[in-house]
Design an enzyme around this catalytic site. Structure first.
Site, PDB file in Angstrom:
ATOM      1  N   ASN A   1     -48.420  -1.325 109.531  1.00 25.59           N
ATOM      2  CA  ASN A   1     -48.651  -2.728 109.147  1.00 25.59           C
ATOM      3  C   ASN A   1     -48.545  -3.554 110.424  1.00 25.59           C
ATOM      4  OD1 ASN A   1     -48.596  -5.320 108.188  1.00 25.59           O
ATOM      5  ND2 ASN A   1     -46.644  -5.127 107.100  1.00 25.59           N
ATOM      6  N   TRP A   2     -49.710  -3.960 110.913  1.00 19.41           N
ATOM      7  CA  TRP A   2     -49.718  -4.678 112.205  1.00 19.41           C
ATOM      8  C   TRP A   2     -49.222  -6.114 112.084  1.00 19.41           C
ATOM      9  CZ3 TRP A   2     -55.333  -3.185 114.201  1.00 19.41           C
ATOM     10  CH2 TRP A   2     -55.374  -1.792 114.400  1.00 19.41           C
ATOM     11  N   LYS A   3     -49.075  -6.593 110.856  1.00 17.72           N
ATOM     12  CA  LYS A   3     -48.667  -7.981 110.621  1.00 17.72           C
ATOM     13  C   LYS A   3     -49.603  -8.930 111.383  1.00 17.72           C
ATOM     14  CE  LYS A   3     -44.142  -6.283 109.496  1.00 17.72           C
ATOM     15  NZ  LYS A   3     -42.699  -6.503 109.361  1.00 17.72           N
TER      16      LYS A   3
ATOM     17  N   HIS B   1     -45.387  -7.580 100.122  1.00 20.10           N
ATOM     18  CA  HIS B   1     -44.535  -7.371 101.296  1.00 20.10           C
ATOM     19  C   HIS B   1     -43.441  -8.446 101.301  1.00 20.10           C
ATOM     20  CE1 HIS B   1     -43.126  -7.196 105.417  1.00 20.10           C
ATOM     21  NE2 HIS B   1     -43.597  -5.960 105.436  1.00 20.10           N
TER      22      HIS B   1
ATOM     23  N   GLU C   1     -42.328 -10.285 103.513  1.00 15.08           N
ATOM     24  CA  GLU C   1     -42.680 -11.533 104.209  1.00 15.08           C
ATOM     25  C   GLU C   1     -43.570 -12.406 103.322  1.00 15.08           C
ATOM     26  OE1 GLU C   1     -44.027  -9.509 107.744  1.00 15.08           O
ATOM     27  OE2 GLU C   1     -41.940  -8.863 108.033  1.00 15.08           O
TER      28      GLU C   1
ATOM     29  N   GLU D   1     -38.763  -1.100 101.361  1.00 15.33           N
ATOM     30  CA  GLU D   1     -38.467  -1.697 102.655  1.00 15.33           C
ATOM     31  C   GLU D   1     -37.268  -2.631 102.506  1.00 15.33           C
ATOM     32  OE1 GLU D   1     -42.221  -1.751 105.280  1.00 15.33           O
ATOM     33  OE2 GLU D   1     -42.372  -3.484 103.976  1.00 15.33           O
TER      34      GLU D   1
ATOM     35  N   GLY E   1     -37.780  -5.211 111.124  1.00 12.06           N
ATOM     36  CA  GLY E   1     -37.851  -5.909 112.408  1.00 12.06           C
ATOM     37  C   GLY E   1     -36.495  -6.186 113.038  1.00 12.06           C
TER      38      GLY E   1
ATOM     39  N   SER F   1     -37.798  -0.679 110.527  1.00  8.98           N
ATOM     40  CA  SER F   1     -37.385  -0.174 111.839  1.00  8.98           C
ATOM     41  C   SER F   1     -37.555   1.344 111.990  1.00  8.98           C
ATOM     42  CB  SER F   1     -35.947  -0.593 112.155  1.00  8.98           C
ATOM     43  OG  SER F   1     -35.846  -2.013 112.209  1.00  8.98           O
TER      44      SER F   1
ATOM     45  N   GLY G   1     -43.895  -1.152 110.957  1.00  9.61           N
ATOM     46  CA  GLY G   1     -44.295  -2.429 111.532  1.00  9.61           C
ATOM     47  C   GLY G   1     -44.417  -2.318 113.047  1.00  9.61           C
TER      48      GLY G   1
HETATM   49  P1  13P Z   1     -40.652  -2.883 111.256  1.00 10.39           P
HETATM   50  O1  13P Z   1     -41.053  -1.439 111.339  1.00 10.39           O
HETATM   51  O2  13P Z   1     -41.093  -3.714 112.415  1.00 10.39           O
HETATM   52  O3  13P Z   1     -39.188  -3.023 110.923  1.00 10.39           O
HETATM   53  O4  13P Z   1     -41.436  -3.520 109.985  1.00 10.39           O
HETATM   54  C1  13P Z   1     -41.424  -2.839 108.779  1.00 10.39           C
HETATM   55  C2  13P Z   1     -42.399  -3.474 107.860  1.00 10.39           C
HETATM   56  O5  13P Z   1     -42.205  -4.601 107.423  1.00 10.39           O
HETATM   57  C3  13P Z   1     -43.625  -2.740 107.538  1.00 10.39           C
HETATM   58  O6  13P Z   1     -44.325  -3.341 106.492  1.00 10.39           O
END
Ligand code: 13P
Length: 256
Positions: free
Chosen positions: A9-11, A101, A103, A173, A179, A218, A239
């Protein structure tokens, strides 16, 4: 047997230049290290920002890597400024979409009912909906992890009919691990994954056997193998580490 899935997930990260470098790096990295052997054992996918999906579709056209959107609109079409529909995702050969998600839930006000409609729309269109669930640190500390996760999962199971859940993937998650560099221990991850699987068993035993449950939060090359070792952990949603060719490929290999 469930085939593991590792998805990046590149966000909201990237540029045309970095997308090109990342995808070419992934394609050649997979090809160099016995590509078919890896992708025969692990499904690999990326979720770019939607504006880059044409570029991703072009570069990955003959690759075994799949792609999808990070979010879709709950409505089919019309006056929804800024939104992207399921049929638009399909127009660019997306095969998957993320839904719910954390976020989207915490920053954009998505609630369980919205997420259920998105999963339903994606599933009915034949896409793979990746339903994201997870508790905050406060909820974990108050011993509410399963109460929250179960509410999030059941909101979908109770709303969406079986046919649209045929390809469902769930991503657990924990919000406190996203993150932050903090990761659930392999035991914590397996415990929640097993409880999610149990919820699925109570709903539909066949579905429980086939549904892949990914861990996210993470995940790195250095911790992926031990997390993925849990019997109910079927891969990861990654992420930050998915923005690096080497890191992402080492996570993919850890799922093999
Ligand atoms: P990170 O791997 O940066 O913690 O993010 C996880 C995530 O939200 C994937 O959707």
């Amino acid at each position: 047997m469930r085939k593991p899935l590792v998805a990046g997930n590149w966000k909201m990260n990237g540029s045309r230049e970095s997308v090109s470098a990342l995808l070419n790096g992934l394609n050649s990295g997979i090809a160099q290290t016995g590509g078919e052997e890896l992708t025969g054992k692990v499904d690999i996918a990326v979720f770019p920002p939607s504006i880059y999906v044409q570029q991703v579709a072009d570069v990955l056209a003959s690759s075994t890597i799949s792609w999808g959107l990070q979010n879709i609109c709950a409505e089919e079409k019309g006056a929804f400024t800024g939104e992207v529909s399921v049929s638009m995702a399909q127009d660019f050969s997306c095969t998957m979409v993320l839904a719910g998600h954390s976020e989207r839930r915490s920053l954009f006000g998505e609630v369980d009912a919205d997420v259920a409609v998105k999963v339903e729309r994606a599933g009915k269109a034949g896409l793979i909906p990746v339903l994201c669930v997870g508790e905050t640190l406060e909820e974990r500390e108050a011993d509410k992890t399963m109460e929250v996760v179960s509410r999030q999962v059941k909101a979908v199971l109770n709303h969406v009919d079986a046919a649209a859940l045929e390809k469902l993937v769930i991503a657990y998650e924990p919000v406190w691990a996203i993150g932050t560099g903090l990761t659930a221990t392999p035991e914590q991850a397996q415990e929640v994954h097993a409880s999610i699987r149990q919820l699925l068993v109570e709903h539909d035993a066949d579905m429980a056997t086939r549904t892949r449950i990914l861990y996210g939060g993470s995940v790195k090359g250095s911790n992926a193998a031990e997390i993925f070792a849990g019997p109910d952990v079927d891969g990861g949603l990654v992420g930050g580490a998915s923005l690096s060719v080497q890191d992402f490929l080492s996570i993919c290999r850890a799922a093999d």
